[in-house]
Design a protein around this motif. Structure first.
Motif, PDB file in Angstrom:
ATOM      1  N   GLY A  19       0.840  -1.207   0.000  1.00 51.38           N
ATOM      2  CA  GLY A  19       0.000   0.000   0.000  1.00 51.38           C
ATOM      3  C   GLY A  19       0.869   1.248   0.000  1.00 51.38           C
ATOM      4  O   GLY A  19       0.551   2.233   0.667  1.00 51.38           O
ATOM      5  N   THR A  21       1.323   3.583  -2.045  1.00 54.03           N
ATOM      6  CA  THR A  21       0.782   4.820  -2.620  1.00 54.03           C
ATOM      7  C   THR A  21      -0.274   5.487  -1.738  1.00 54.03           C
ATOM      8  O   THR A  21      -0.773   6.554  -2.070  1.00 54.03           O
ATOM      9  CB  THR A  21       0.138   4.518  -3.996  1.00 54.03           C
ATOM     10  N   SER A  23      -1.977   6.848   2.131  1.00 51.02           N
ATOM     11  CA  SER A  23      -1.591   7.836   3.130  1.00 51.02           C
ATOM     12  C   SER A  23      -0.488   7.291   4.058  1.00 51.02           C
ATOM     13  O   SER A  23       0.550   7.926   4.251  1.00 51.02           O
ATOM     14  CB  SER A  23      -2.845   8.238   3.923  1.00 51.02           C
ATOM     15  N   ILE A  24      -0.700   6.096   4.598  1.00 52.84           N
ATOM     16  CA  ILE A  24       0.331   5.501   5.464  1.00 52.84           C
ATOM     17  C   ILE A  24       1.548   5.099   4.636  1.00 52.84           C
ATOM     18  O   ILE A  24       2.696   5.288   5.052  1.00 52.84           O
ATOM     19  CB  ILE A  24      -0.234   4.259   6.206  1.00 52.84           C
ATOM     20  N   HIS A  45      -2.138  -0.833  -5.789  1.00 51.65           N
ATOM     21  CA  HIS A  45      -3.218  -1.485  -6.550  1.00 51.65           C
ATOM     22  C   HIS A  45      -3.312  -0.935  -7.970  1.00 51.65           C
ATOM     23  O   HIS A  45      -3.142  -1.662  -8.934  1.00 51.65           O
ATOM     24  CB  HIS A  45      -4.534  -1.284  -5.805  1.00 51.65           C
ATOM     25  N   ARG A  46      -3.534   0.384  -8.089  1.00 50.47           N
ATOM     26  CA  ARG A  46      -3.783   0.969  -9.419  1.00 50.47           C
ATOM     27  C   ARG A  46      -3.023   2.248  -9.700  1.00 50.47           C
ATOM     28  O   ARG A  46      -2.903   2.644 -10.846  1.00 50.47           O
ATOM     29  CB  ARG A  46      -5.279   1.320  -9.526  1.00 50.47           C
ATOM     30  N   ASN A  47      -2.579   2.899  -8.644  1.00 50.66           N
ATOM     31  CA  ASN A  47      -1.975   4.220  -8.833  1.00 50.66           C
ATOM     32  C   ASN A  47      -0.539   4.082  -9.338  1.00 50.66           C
ATOM     33  O   ASN A  47       0.429   4.278  -8.611  1.00 50.66           O
ATOM     34  CB  ASN A  47      -2.013   4.993  -7.507  1.00 50.66           C
ATOM     35  N   ARG A 112      -8.777  -7.014   2.694  1.00 42.52           N
ATOM     36  CA  ARG A 112      -7.864  -7.638   1.733  1.00 42.52           C
ATOM     37  C   ARG A 112      -6.449  -7.721   2.313  1.00 42.52           C
ATOM     38  O   ARG A 112      -5.609  -8.439   1.791  1.00 42.52           O
ATOM     39  CB  ARG A 112      -7.850  -6.878   0.412  1.00 42.52           C
ATOM     40  N   GLU A 133      -8.209  -3.546   9.795  1.00 43.03           N
ATOM     41  CA  GLU A 133      -9.294  -4.478   9.464  1.00 43.03           C
ATOM     42  C   GLU A 133      -8.824  -5.927   9.591  1.00 43.03           C
ATOM     43  O   GLU A 133      -9.615  -6.825   9.877  1.00 43.03           O
ATOM     44  CB  GLU A 133      -9.808  -4.204   8.045  1.00 43.03           C
ATOM     45  N   ASP A 157      -1.054   1.999  14.030  1.00 46.94           N
ATOM     46  CA  ASP A 157      -2.173   2.874  14.397  1.00 46.94           C
ATOM     47  C   ASP A 157      -1.737   3.711  15.616  1.00 46.94           C
ATOM     48  O   ASP A 157      -1.167   3.168  16.568  1.00 46.94           O
ATOM     49  CB  ASP A 157      -3.377   1.983  14.752  1.00 46.94           C
ATOM     50  N   GLY A 212      -6.432   8.409   4.350  1.00 45.58           N
ATOM     51  CA  GLY A 212      -7.154   7.865   3.202  1.00 45.58           C
ATOM     52  C   GLY A 212      -8.660   8.060   3.379  1.00 45.58           C
ATOM     53  O   GLY A 212      -9.149   8.281   4.491  1.00 45.58           O
TER      54      GLY A 212
HETATM   55  P1  NDP Z   1      -5.289   4.685   1.537  1.00 49.88           P
HETATM   56  O1  NDP Z   1      -6.612   4.502   0.932  1.00 49.88           O
HETATM   57  O2  NDP Z   1      -4.673   6.034   1.530  1.00 49.88           O
HETATM   58  O3  NDP Z   1      -4.255   3.672   0.830  1.00 49.88           O
HETATM   59  C1  NDP Z   1      -4.567   2.334   0.601  1.00 49.88           C
HETATM   60  C2  NDP Z   1      -3.436   1.622  -0.112  1.00 49.88           C
HETATM   61  O4  NDP Z   1      -3.866   0.283  -0.418  1.00 49.88           O
HETATM   62  C3  NDP Z   1      -3.043   2.251  -1.445  1.00 49.88           C
HETATM   63  O5  NDP Z   1      -1.673   2.066  -1.664  1.00 49.88           O
HETATM   64  C4  NDP Z   1      -3.843   1.440  -2.468  1.00 49.88           C
HETATM   65  O6  NDP Z   1      -3.247   1.362  -3.746  1.00 49.88           O
HETATM   66  C5  NDP Z   1      -3.804   0.066  -1.829  1.00 49.88           C
HETATM   67  N1  NDP Z   1      -4.961  -0.722  -2.274  1.00 49.88           N
HETATM   68  C6  NDP Z   1      -6.234  -0.297  -2.471  1.00 49.88           C
HETATM   69  N2  NDP Z   1      -6.996  -1.282  -2.952  1.00 49.88           N
HETATM   70  C7  NDP Z   1      -6.204  -2.366  -3.051  1.00 49.88           C
HETATM   71  C8  NDP Z   1      -6.398  -3.697  -3.511  1.00 49.88           C
HETATM   72  N3  NDP Z   1      -7.608  -4.110  -3.967  1.00 49.88           N
HETATM   73  N4  NDP Z   1      -5.357  -4.557  -3.465  1.00 49.88           N
HETATM   74  C9  NDP Z   1      -4.159  -4.145  -3.017  1.00 49.88           C
HETATM   75  N5  NDP Z   1      -3.898  -2.883  -2.605  1.00 49.88           N
HETATM   76  C10 NDP Z   1      -4.911  -2.011  -2.610  1.00 49.88           C
HETATM   77  O7  NDP Z   1      -5.383   4.119   3.016  1.00 49.88           O
HETATM   78  P2  NDP Z   1      -4.630   4.622   4.331  1.00 49.88           P
HETATM   79  O8  NDP Z   1      -3.158   4.693   4.086  1.00 49.88           O
HETATM   80  O9  NDP Z   1      -5.328   5.775   4.913  1.00 49.88           O
HETATM   81  O10 NDP Z   1      -4.927   3.406   5.318  1.00 49.88           O
HETATM   82  C11 NDP Z   1      -4.309   2.145   5.173  1.00 49.88           C
HETATM   83  C12 NDP Z   1      -4.632   1.311   6.407  1.00 49.88           C
HETATM   84  O11 NDP Z   1      -4.043   1.930   7.541  1.00 49.88           O
HETATM   85  C13 NDP Z   1      -6.132   1.199   6.712  1.00 49.88           C
HETATM   86  O12 NDP Z   1      -6.395  -0.048   7.268  1.00 49.88           O
HETATM   87  C14 NDP Z   1      -6.347   2.283   7.768  1.00 49.88           C
HETATM   88  O13 NDP Z   1      -7.431   2.002   8.614  1.00 49.88           O
HETATM   89  C15 NDP Z   1      -5.036   2.206   8.522  1.00 49.88           C
HETATM   90  N6  NDP Z   1      -4.655   3.433   9.228  1.00 49.88           N
HETATM   91  C16 NDP Z   1      -4.511   4.587   8.523  1.00 49.88           C
HETATM   92  C17 NDP Z   1      -4.166   5.762   9.161  1.00 49.88           C
HETATM   93  C18 NDP Z   1      -3.938   7.027   8.396  1.00 49.88           C
HETATM   94  O14 NDP Z   1      -3.520   8.020   8.992  1.00 49.88           O
HETATM   95  N7  NDP Z   1      -4.168   7.067   7.106  1.00 49.88           N
HETATM   96  C19 NDP Z   1      -3.987   5.804  10.628  1.00 49.88           C
HETATM   97  C20 NDP Z   1      -4.110   4.522  11.250  1.00 49.88           C
HETATM   98  C21 NDP Z   1      -4.444   3.387  10.574  1.00 49.88           C
HETATM   99  P3  NDP Z   1      -3.690   2.401  -4.939  1.00 49.88           P
HETATM  100  O15 NDP Z   1      -3.297   3.760  -4.439  1.00 49.88           O
HETATM  101  O16 NDP Z   1      -2.876   1.963  -6.093  1.00 49.88           O
HETATM  102  O17 NDP Z   1      -5.148   2.237  -5.125  1.00 49.88           O
END
Ligand code: NDP
Ligand code: MG
Length: 392
Positions: A19, A21, A23-24, A45-47, A112, A133, A157, A212
């Protein structure tokens, strides 16, 4: 070797980011860059525009794109580099089992993330978990496997990182309760009626954190706090009766641990995810961080309040699902994930998220599970049920 070189070698890590691309993911790369860590795998995934940029800049050993078509395009774009681009979800599952990764950051969004965590642990690899999750749906499997393999699960987290830090050097048996703080989200103080008119754009505006889309909506409904409640039960092996949630609007105290002698230990800091991300990578050490520093003298007064469970029913329902255990947390998570996805697509209204969660938990009978297949089947059925609630 000088002591400085030795120190650097000791702290040097090879990290993978699932992941990258998101926020984390992007903040994790920032931490890795400042720390001078090597990168094993980057996965998105797609970015592919951002993933291409990241690949050219950070030169990981390999890149994975789970969307096959997007992966083919990235492979073409990167053909001048000697870095393999692999495609599809199976490529991700293969990658997390490879040797040579000190830590795999799971920053995927949603359930996932479950299989990659399980595959990584099965192969003996360490996982730093942002993907909450995973623990909510399959906490029993994930923590059971981590224990069996003797691999610590280090949280990213912020609340769990805070608790993890407050537990260092203490005995778990002497913990009286964990206190998870909640910002309260953008709709703190609103009535149920006021929530009925909330739009996607309003819900995507979080007062304190930039995250995100899915977790931003979860923070506004307080479903995020329910997910974190369940996450804490699994990570710290605590019964629900020993976990409390308090609204702390300033997001400065990231969580607290109360001990039997009445001492309460808290972790404070600026609202910057790079601190917990870095701690997950350096634990039990610490190092200089690029994050903003907390200026105590300019802090607003710190306040704590009980959450409004009558209005924000996702939190109440999630905590009840946690108490019932078994498949209920998986149902809670799946209903919420599906409903948020539909809300983000403008297919359902804001309060429909609360309804989808509540009705899913009444509709299914829960029960215990022993395999990941049972979990994923429950996840699938719950999503289908939520869609059927809205004729979708
Ligand atoms: P984002 O939506 O910003 O990023 C999600 C990432 O997962 C992207 O790199 C995306 O790729 C990838 N992704 C999306 N769909 C798929 C797929 N079908 N298969 C594989 N990879 C996929 O999420 P966050 O970074 O905000 O959050 C990530 C996790 O961290 C979550 O569980 C969230 O609850 C947790 N979290 C987040 C915090 C935060 O500050 N953001 C704080 C604490 C926990 P692409 O860009 O290519 O679609
Ligand atoms: Mg959090």
């Amino acid at each position: 070797m000088t002591s400085c070189v030795l120190e650097r070698k000791r702290l040097m890590k090879t990290v993978s980011i699932l992941g990258s691309t998101g926020s984390i993911g992007t903040q994790s790369l920032d931490v890795c860059e400042k720390a001078g860590y090597r990168l094993h795998t980057l996965c998105a995934h797609r970015n592919i525009t951002l993933l291409e940029e990241q690949t050219r800049k950070f030169r990981p050993q390999q890149v994975i794109v789970t969307d096959v078509e997007a992966g083919k395009s990235l492979a073409l774009r990167l053909r001048d580099l000697d870095i393999p681009v692999k495609t599809g979800f199976q490529a991700l599952l293969d990658a997390v089992q490879e040797d040579g990764q000190d830590v795999i950051i799971n920053a995927l969004m949603g359930v996932r993330g479950l299989l990659p965590t399980l595959y990584a642990l099965q192969a003996g690899n360490s996982v730093a978990l942002a993907n909450k999750e995973t623990l909510v749906a399959g906490g029993k499997l994930v923590t059971g496997l981590a224990k069996e393999k003797n691999i610590p699960l280090v949280p990213i987290d912020s609340e769990h990182s805070a608790i993890f830090q407050c537990l260092q050097g203490n005995h778990k048996e002497q913990v009286k309760r964990l206190i998870i703080t909640a910002s309260g989200g953008p709709f703190f103080g609103k009535t149920r009626e006021e929530l009925s008119a909330v739009t996607r754009e309003q819900a995507l505006r979080h007062p304190n954190w930039s995250m995100g889309a899915k977790i931003t909506i979860d923070s506004s409904t307080l479903a995020n706090k329910a997910l974190e409640f369940i996450e804490a039960m699994w990570l710290f092996d605590m019964p629900p009766e020993q976990i409390d949630v308090l609204v702390h609007r300033q997001s400065i105290v990231h969580s607290l641990v109360e001990y039997v002698d009445g001492s309460v230990i808290a972790q404070l800091g600026a609202a910057d995810m790079r601190v917990p991300i870095q701690y997950a990578l350096t634990w039990p050490e610490r190092m200089e961080s690029p994050a903003r520093k907390l200026d105590l003298l300019s802090c607003p007064p710190l306040t704590f309040q009980k959450p409004d469970l009558e209005t924000f029913t996702c939190l109440r329902d999630g905590m009840e699902a946690a108490k019932k255990g078994g498949l209920y947390p998986c149902i809670f998570n799946a209903a919420n994930e599906q409903a948020v996805e539909l809300f983000l697509q403008d297919k359902i209204r804001y309060l429909d998220i609360f309804r989808a969660v509540h009705e899913s938990l009444s509709h299914f009978s829960g029960g215990e599970y022993t395999t990941v297949e049972e979990l994923l089947e429950q996840d699938r059925q719950t999503r289908a049920y939520v869609r059927s609630l809205f004729d979708l």
